[in-house]
Structures are given as C-alpha cells and as structure tokens.
Design an enzyme around this catalytic site. Structure first.
Site, PDB file in Angstrom:
ATOM      1  CE  LYS A  54      -3.970   2.120   2.324  1.00  0.00           C
ATOM      2  NZ  LYS A  54      -4.422   2.060   3.853  1.00  0.00           N
TER       3      LYS A  54
ATOM      4  CE  LYS B  90      -6.541   1.579  -1.448  1.00  0.00           C
ATOM      5  NZ  LYS B  90      -7.065   1.685  -0.303  1.00  0.00           N
TER       6      LYS B  90
END
Length: 334
Positions: A203, A255
């Site tokens: 992330k 992500k």
C-alpha cells in the site's frame, strides 16, 4: 523471387478481423466475478450523501447499503468491501468507535450479512483512520508518532469485533509491521479460523487517495509516509509480501492499482495465493472527470483500465465501478 515476395507472410491482423475473432483469441478475460465493490456507510444520515470528488459514489445509509449489496450480487460481483464513517463526535485518539460492537462498521456488516448471507463475500476495512480524531491509521505515542505495537493491539480487537459481526474477510490496511500475524492470532483465539485475511501487502503513499479522504471524512493533517510505502520502491514490496505470507495472509493486495501495475505483476508472479488490486478513488475520479469533459469514452475507459489490472495479475479487483462494470460485461460490452 516473385513480385509478391516483399509482402509479409505473418499477419497478426488476421486475428483481429472481427469481434468474434478478437474474443476467441483474447489472452485476458475480465469477468464480473473478478470484481469487488468498495462501499461507504455513514452513521446518522437518513439519505445517501454524495461524495463530491467521486461522482456517482455516495456515503450510504444502512438501508441503501443493503440495496447496493443486493445489486452487486445480482450483477455477479463477488464481494463488497465495507468502510464505516462514524459521527464526528465519536472520534477519539484511540479510534474506539472502530472496536465498539455497535459501531457503524460492525452494524453495517451485520446488516449486509443478514441481507445476502454467504452469497456475497463481505469484507471489512480493518484500520483506525476513519475513527481517530487525528486521522492516522494507528495510535499515537507521546511524541505524536504512530506507535506500531500499540496499534497492533487495537487491530487485534478490531478483527475480533468484525468477525463477531459476521464478516468473511478482514482487510488490514494500516501497513503496521506484524499486523497480519497479530490479526490471525486474534481471530484464531476466538474460534474464527474461517475468517480470511486480505493483506494490504503493498500500500503506497499516494497522491491518488485524495477523494477517499472526503469519502471517509478523514481528520488527517499531514501524511502517512512513515508507514505507507515509498512510491519509488518495488523490492520493498516483495519483502512485505514475504512477511505477510509468513504471518498467514490468505490473499494479498497491491494499492493503488493503475500507477503500480509493475508491482502488481511482480507480486502475482511470486505467489500462489489470490492477488487483489485496488483501483482507488483518484483513479476513479480522473476517468470520471475526463469523461464529463467529453475527452474520453467513459465506458471504454472503465473496461480498459480494469482489463489492464487483470492482465497485470490482479485476480480480484476492487473498483467503485464494480456493479456497473459487471453489468457492462454481462451485456457483452468489452
């Protein structure tokens, strides 16, 4: 050599001649079952609240969230990822609304589970940022830095209350070191061995999260660069991947998706567990804004971006277009 010798013998264009031909030889297939719908539910509202930076996306009421879950199921979407938005006065330094069994996310999990049962995979965001008055994903120490290990204790409790509410999958998104292992142990301790952990393995600290901050009513001042990953790094993601798998992750995620397709491809090559990718708010907003200006074909752009993520190795794609894209695919628009 005859007069035709200069013409090509190999003609790849032969395999592009008709829609049927292109469909038959397609190397990547996007299916409604590949899609997961992220959805926001806001406490204390009687009507859905539009999110200005994300046209078409709302903060749901409990009732409209249930309807959205049913619509996603009927469209063939596989899962729904729930984010809770508490009332401002319930935010505090520890994010206690996130571990309250009657907190908005836990209530929403029960609502959706009662509506769709096991037919739709119910996922939950396991993070404190929506519930803290400082907006960080963890507990702060006396120097106002995010305290990794104190945060893990909060995550363990969050996992347990979300599992008790009926979630199928928890998604720890805070990027704390050791979070997957602590959450796995916490779930197993209360007999929730069947609840899966979707690790937010890679992330990144991204500029594309901007609209999401509005969507969850974030109180953040500053940034999250001390715990989210540096956009310049790829090998670091593979180290995070190894740690998450060692700690018991059932699935892993990259992500954002679009700006990090190279990372997604590397992760997908390296593992034998399902790989997810999150097409985040900024990616959504860019396409919607350009389409509103008439600069791009909206539907074609949606399906092209999703196909690119699938081609790079994203087996599960979280996208705010999930239900709409699933209907497009069912209608044969590709």
């Amino acid at each position: 050599m005859n007069s035709y010798g200069s013409f090509p013998g190999a003609r790849p264009r032969r395999l592009r001649t008709t829609p049927a031909m292109r469909r038959m030889v397609a190397e990547t297939r996007l299916d409604p079952a590949d899609l997961i719908l992220p959805a926001f539910v806001r406490e204390g509202v009687s009507e859905p609240v539009p999110i200005g930076a994300m046209p078409g996306v709302v903060q749901h009421t409990r009732d409209t969230l249930r309807r959205a879950a049913v619509e996603a199921l009927e469209a063939g979407v596989s899962g729904i990822m729930l984010f809770g938005v508490p009332e401002d006065e319930k935010k505090d330094g520890l994010g206690t609304a996130g571990t309250d069994p009657e907190g908005i996310l836990q209530v929403a999990i029960r609502d959706v589970r009662a509506e769709v049962g096991d037919e739709l995979v119910i996922m939950s965001d396991l993070c404190l940022d929506e519930y803290t008055d400082h907006g960080h994903c963890g507990v702060l120490d006396e120097d106002r830095r995010v305290d990794n290990d104190a945060t893990l204790e909060r995550y363990a409790e969050m996992a347990q209350v979300q599992a008790d509410a009926g979630v199928h999958v928890v998604g720890p998104s805070g990027m704390m070191d050791g979070q997957v292992g602590v959450i796995r142990d916490a779930l197993d301790t209360i007999g929730k061995e069947d609840v899966s952990v979707l690790a937010y393995t890679a992330k990144y600290s991204s500029a594309f999260y901007g609209p999401f901050r509005e969507a969850v009513g974030s109180s953040l001042k500053g940034d999250r660069k001390t715990y989210q990953q540096d956009p310049a790094n790829l090998r670091e993601s593979l180290r995070e991947l190894a740690l998450d798998l060692e700690e018991g992750a059932d699935m892993v995620m990259v992500k954002p998706a679009g700006p990090y397709l190279d990372v997604l491809a590397k992760v997908a090559e390296a593992v034998d567990v399902p790989v997810a990718a999150y097409q985040i708010s900024g990616e959504y907003a860019m396409v919607e804004a350009a389409a509103e200006k008439g600069w791009i074909d909206r539907e074609k752009a949606i399906l092209e971006t999703l196909t690119g993520i699938r081609r790079a190795g994203g087996r599960m794609i979280l996208t705010y277009w999930a239900t709409e894209a699933a209907r497009m695919l069912a209608a044969g628009r590709r």
